[in-house]
Design an enzyme around this catalytic site. Structure first.
Site, PDB file in Angstrom:
ATOM      1  N   GLU A  98       9.737   6.395  12.579  1.00  0.00           N
ATOM      2  CA  GLU A  98       9.923   4.908  12.394  1.00  0.00           C
ATOM      3  C   GLU A  98      10.677   4.295  13.192  1.00  0.00           C
ATOM      4  OE1 GLU A  98      10.670   4.941   8.133  1.00  0.00           O
ATOM      5  OE2 GLU A  98       8.545   5.519   7.637  1.00  0.00           O
ATOM      6  N   THR A  99      11.566   4.982  14.269  1.00  0.00           N
ATOM      7  CA  THR A  99      12.257   4.423  15.131  1.00  0.00           C
ATOM      8  C   THR A  99      11.846   4.466  16.393  1.00  0.00           C
ATOM      9  OG1 THR A  99      13.610   6.268  15.482  1.00  0.00           O
ATOM     10  CG2 THR A  99      14.293   5.134  13.824  1.00  0.00           C
TER      11      THR A  99
ATOM     12  N   HIS B 208      12.870   6.257  18.758  1.00  0.00           N
ATOM     13  CA  HIS B 208      13.318   7.657  19.391  1.00  0.00           C
ATOM     14  C   HIS B 208      12.055   8.094  19.860  1.00  0.00           C
ATOM     15  CE1 HIS B 208      17.301   7.559  17.541  1.00  0.00           C
ATOM     16  NE2 HIS B 208      17.384   8.514  18.226  1.00  0.00           N
TER      17      HIS B 208
END
Ligand code: RBF
Length: 158
Positions: A89-90, A92
């Protein structure tokens, strides 16, 4: 006189090759399967057990430094880096995928050893499962074959 089949000659040649494998432990259910596919392919191709060295590192990001260190400190004919990046969800995923692919590319340019990119970058777990022994095959097997070709290529040019 009976002719030796070509694959046997290749196997005999392959036994002189030295291969390194680095395996990231994030998503290790996936990377273990990639590793197994790669390792077994090398053994079946005639590479001697004692000429395959394996290291484990925490995540895919650590593949960059570890591959560089191994390129500097040893004389392998090919290095396979194994990782599994799965979108979360990020941001990254995007940063890590970019950094790892660029980092490994840089090592290929800078050092005299082919570093084979066996890092899955998937949208979800199902895609990773499909590519590590599922319906899309096992990318570890493909990467081991690539590593062999490149190891032979490296050895062929002095
Ligand atoms: N490493 C992986 O190999 N695969 C991943 O999917 C992955 N996802 C990550 C997500 C987040 C939010 C963070 C902080 C790290 C993740 N890492 C992943 C670990 C990364 O490769 C590295 O080990 C750490 O960032 C420490 O340098």
């Amino acid at each position: 006189m009976k002719k030796t089949p070509v694959y046997q000659i290749d196997k005999l040649k392959n036994k002189d090759l030295k291969l390194a494998i680095i395996v990231a432990q994030w998503n290790n259910d996936i990377t273990d399967k990639l590793y197994k596919g790669a390792y077994e392919t090398l053994i079946q191709s005639g590479i001697l057990k004692e000429r395959i060295k394996t290291w484990k590192v925490p995540g895919s990001y650590e593949l960059i430094y570890s591959a560089k260190k191994i390129a500097i400190c040893y004389n392998f004919d090919s290095i396979i880096v194994i990782g599994s990046l799965i979108q979360g969800e990020t941001y990254h995923f995007e940063y890590l995928s970019q950094a790892v692919s660029q980092g490994i590319k840089d090592i290929n340019i800078q050092y005299d050893v082919p570093v084979i990119f066996c890092v899955l970058t998937d949208k979800n777990k199902q895609q990773s499962l499909d590519r590590s022994g599922g319906k899309e095959g096992n990318k570890g097997i493909e990467c081991a074959k690539t590593a062999l070709s490149m190891a032979i290529f490296r050895k062929s040019i002095k």
